[in-house]
Motif scaffolding. Structure first.
Motif, PDB file in Angstrom:
ATOM      1  N   PHE A 154       0.832  -1.201   0.000  1.00  0.00           N
ATOM      2  CA  PHE A 154       0.000   0.000   0.000  1.00  0.00           C
ATOM      3  C   PHE A 154       0.869   1.256   0.000  1.00  0.00           C
ATOM      4  N   ALA A 155       0.483   2.229  -0.826  1.00  0.00           N
ATOM      5  CA  ALA A 155       1.198   3.496  -0.889  1.00  0.00           C
ATOM      6  C   ALA A 155       0.545   4.502   0.051  1.00  0.00           C
ATOM      7  N   PRO A 156       1.293   5.097   0.995  1.00  0.00           N
ATOM      8  CA  PRO A 156       0.714   6.113   1.873  1.00  0.00           C
ATOM      9  C   PRO A 156       0.778   7.505   1.239  1.00  0.00           C
ATOM     10  N   ILE A 157      -0.323   8.251   1.356  1.00  0.00           N
ATOM     11  CA  ILE A 157      -0.330   9.657   0.969  1.00  0.00           C
ATOM     12  C   ILE A 157      -1.093  10.428   2.047  1.00  0.00           C
ATOM     13  N   VAL A 158      -0.968  11.770   2.039  1.00  0.00           N
ATOM     14  CA  VAL A 158      -1.697  12.607   2.998  1.00  0.00           C
ATOM     15  C   VAL A 158      -2.722  13.429   2.236  1.00  0.00           C
ATOM     16  N   ARG A 159      -3.980  13.413   2.708  1.00  0.00           N
ATOM     17  CA  ARG A 159      -5.029  14.134   2.018  1.00  0.00           C
ATOM     18  C   ARG A 159      -5.173  15.561   2.565  1.00  0.00           C
ATOM     19  N   ASN A 160      -5.922  16.377   1.812  1.00  0.00           N
ATOM     20  CA  ASN A 160      -6.082  17.780   2.177  1.00  0.00           C
ATOM     21  C   ASN A 160      -7.439  18.077   2.801  1.00  0.00           C
ATOM     22  N   SER A 161      -8.185  17.040   3.183  1.00  0.00           N
ATOM     23  CA  SER A 161      -9.433  17.241   3.921  1.00  0.00           C
ATOM     24  C   SER A 161      -9.301  16.540   5.268  1.00  0.00           C
ATOM     25  N   GLY A 162     -10.275  16.703   6.117  1.00  0.00           N
ATOM     26  CA  GLY A 162     -10.163  16.225   7.486  1.00  0.00           C
ATOM     27  C   GLY A 162     -10.187  14.723   7.622  1.00  0.00           C
ATOM     28  N   GLY A 163     -10.032  14.270   8.863  1.00  0.00           N
ATOM     29  CA  GLY A 163     -10.135  12.851   9.143  1.00  0.00           C
ATOM     30  C   GLY A 163      -8.800  12.166   9.363  1.00  0.00           C
ATOM     31  N   LEU A 164      -8.861  10.838   9.470  1.00  0.00           N
ATOM     32  CA  LEU A 164      -7.690  10.011   9.724  1.00  0.00           C
ATOM     33  C   LEU A 164      -7.544   8.975   8.602  1.00  0.00           C
ATOM     34  N   ALA A 165      -6.687   7.993   8.820  1.00  0.00           N
ATOM     35  CA  ALA A 165      -6.328   7.039   7.772  1.00  0.00           C
ATOM     36  C   ALA A 165      -7.520   6.228   7.273  1.00  0.00           C
ATOM     37  N   VAL A 166      -7.593   6.084   5.936  1.00  0.00           N
ATOM     38  CA  VAL A 166      -8.582   5.218   5.303  1.00  0.00           C
ATOM     39  C   VAL A 166      -7.895   4.391   4.223  1.00  0.00           C
ATOM     40  N   VAL A 167      -8.510   3.271   3.889  1.00  0.00           N
ATOM     41  CA  VAL A 167      -7.960   2.355   2.889  1.00  0.00           C
ATOM     42  C   VAL A 167      -8.691   2.523   1.560  1.00  0.00           C
ATOM     43  N   LEU A 168      -7.930   2.636   0.494  1.00  0.00           N
ATOM     44  CA  LEU A 168      -8.486   2.609  -0.855  1.00  0.00           C
ATOM     45  C   LEU A 168      -7.927   1.390  -1.573  1.00  0.00           C
ATOM     46  N   ASP A 169      -8.795   0.682  -2.279  1.00  0.00           N
ATOM     47  CA  ASP A 169      -8.356  -0.409  -3.138  1.00  0.00           C
ATOM     48  C   ASP A 169      -9.399  -0.608  -4.228  1.00  0.00           C
ATOM     49  N   ASP A 170      -9.237  -1.641  -5.032  1.00  0.00           N
ATOM     50  CA  ASP A 170     -10.120  -1.833  -6.183  1.00  0.00           C
ATOM     51  C   ASP A 170     -11.578  -2.081  -5.797  1.00  0.00           C
ATOM     52  N   GLY A 171     -11.830  -2.442  -4.538  1.00  0.00           N
ATOM     53  CA  GLY A 171     -13.201  -2.703  -4.098  1.00  0.00           C
ATOM     54  C   GLY A 171     -13.852  -1.535  -3.380  1.00  0.00           C
ATOM     55  N   VAL A 172     -13.146  -0.404  -3.339  1.00  0.00           N
ATOM     56  CA  VAL A 172     -13.662   0.794  -2.663  1.00  0.00           C
ATOM     57  C   VAL A 172     -13.965   1.863  -3.706  1.00  0.00           C
ATOM     58  N   LEU A 173     -15.214   2.274  -3.758  1.00  0.00           N
ATOM     59  CA  LEU A 173     -15.619   3.340  -4.683  1.00  0.00           C
ATOM     60  C   LEU A 173     -15.710   4.651  -3.918  1.00  0.00           C
ATOM     61  N   ASN A 174     -15.023   5.651  -4.424  1.00  0.00           N
ATOM     62  CA  ASN A 174     -15.088   6.993  -3.848  1.00  0.00           C
ATOM     63  C   ASN A 174     -16.004   7.851  -4.711  1.00  0.00           C
ATOM     64  N   VAL A 175     -16.836   8.638  -4.055  1.00  0.00           N
ATOM     65  CA  VAL A 175     -17.765   9.521  -4.759  1.00  0.00           C
ATOM     66  C   VAL A 175     -17.617  10.929  -4.188  1.00  0.00           C
ATOM     67  N   SER A 176     -17.429  11.899  -5.062  1.00  0.00           N
ATOM     68  CA  SER A 176     -17.380  13.303  -4.655  1.00  0.00           C
ATOM     69  C   SER A 176     -18.579  14.030  -5.242  1.00  0.00           C
ATOM     70  N   ILE A 177     -19.324  14.719  -4.379  1.00  0.00           N
ATOM     71  CA  ILE A 177     -20.388  15.610  -4.832  1.00  0.00           C
ATOM     72  C   ILE A 177     -19.884  17.031  -4.623  1.00  0.00           C
ATOM     73  N   VAL A 178     -19.779  17.780  -5.710  1.00  0.00           N
ATOM     74  CA  VAL A 178     -19.223  19.134  -5.640  1.00  0.00           C
ATOM     75  C   VAL A 178     -20.328  20.144  -5.899  1.00  0.00           C
ATOM     76  N   LEU A 179     -20.557  21.006  -4.907  1.00  0.00           N
ATOM     77  CA  LEU A 179     -21.653  21.977  -4.939  1.00  0.00           C
ATOM     78  C   LEU A 179     -21.123  23.389  -4.786  1.00  0.00           C
ATOM     79  N   SER A 180     -21.946  24.355  -5.166  1.00  0.00           N
ATOM     80  CA  SER A 180     -21.553  25.765  -5.087  1.00  0.00           C
ATOM     81  C   SER A 180     -22.249  26.462  -3.923  1.00  0.00           C
ATOM     82  N   GLU A 181     -21.481  27.272  -3.209  1.00  0.00           N
ATOM     83  CA  GLU A 181     -22.040  28.132  -2.175  1.00  0.00           C
ATOM     84  C   GLU A 181     -22.204  29.565  -2.681  1.00  0.00           C
TER      85      GLU A 181
END
Length: 279
Positions: free
Chosen positions: A83-110
């Protein structure tokens, strides 16, 4: 109509699918992409956007994780596990990404209306519920103690966490991000993070209270719903839900006109990550 319904039923939705193309790329590119979309959507240069993304064998660390007493040993452990470690720019702690994990971003305007933090989370919660009608009445949002990256909007079924939500705000744009553990073993992913923290802390006293991971409190959607979903199945569902939410859904990746701005955010994410990982 509630604010959450209004935010989901946009007149125009942009859909950017990187569930296949992103696998061979660093997850840093995804955080740069969300920064780009926050800028574009927040400044009215793009409609509200949903982006799907998958990365192979990555552990995304939070800001506090890189302050572990033995963070180098912990990161080296992840690398030995592939596993390759990286640091994200949003809050929280460590999470695992792999081929069975789908990430979804909803981007909205304020730009035209204020969206508080809880509303952002509720938008994603409602969207996830729309994706899984077979889990109607079963999906709950509260902190699952013993999970990795615990928070008040952990998504669970029967007390077992399958997803977590975070937010990123930039230039009047809001990216609400969720990781959905669709395939595989949730407890195996949790055990990886359990070992990461044990190696990273090694009994040392720390100012920050790192989670004590209990692998049995985490599971995948397939384990919880007794299904055989693939990540691709859920991407198709997302497209179908979007068609119900809007009469105009445009499938579009980054355009040539947006590329220079994307490269700017990419460089910023890379530089920040390098600084974090080298402590």
């Amino acid at each position: 109509m509630s604010q959450i319904e209004t935010l989901l039923q946009q007149e125009n939705w942009r859909f950017w699918d990187q569930s296949l193309s992103g696998k061979s790329r660093s997850a840093l590119e995804s955080f740069a992409a969300d920064d780009l979309l926050c800028h574009l959507v927040g400044q009215g240069q793009s409609p509200a956007t949903i982006r799907t993304w998958v990365h192979t064998n990555t552990v995304v660390l939070g800001i506090q994780d890189h302050r572990l007493p033995f963070v180098d040993d912990a990161q080296n452990f992840l690398r030995t596990q592939g596993f390759a470690p990286i640091v994200r720019n949003s809050g929280g702690l460590a999470v695992v990404l792999d081929d069975g994990v789908l990430n979804v971003s909803i981007v909205l305007s304020e730009n035209k209306q204020s969206i508080d933090i809880s509303t952002g989370y509720e938008v994603m919660l409602e969207f996830v519920k729309l994706l899984f009608p077979e889990a109607e009445g079963k999906i709950e949002a509260y902190e699952i103690v013993g999970s990795y990256c615990p928070g008040s909007y952990d998504l669970s079924i029967g007390g077992k966490k399958f997803a977590g939500i975070s937010q990123r705000r930039l230039r009047q744009g809001i990216a609400v991000q969720v990781y959905l553990c669709v395939e595989g073993s949730g407890s195996e992913r949790a055990d990886l993070i359990r070992q990461f923290y044990e190696i990273g802390v090694q009994g040392e006293e720390t100012k920050f209270s790192y989670p004590i991971i209990k692998p049995k409190v985490m599971a995948s959607l397939n384990e919880l719903l007794h299904t055989n979903f693939t990540v691709e199945d859920i991407v198709i569902r997302i497209q179908q839900v979007l068609q119900h939410l809007s009469t105009n859904v445009v499938t579009q990746s980054v355009t040539q006109d947006e590329m220079e701005l994307y490269q700017f955010y990419m460089q910023r994410v890379v530089d920040r990550n390098k600084k974090m990982l080298t402590k």
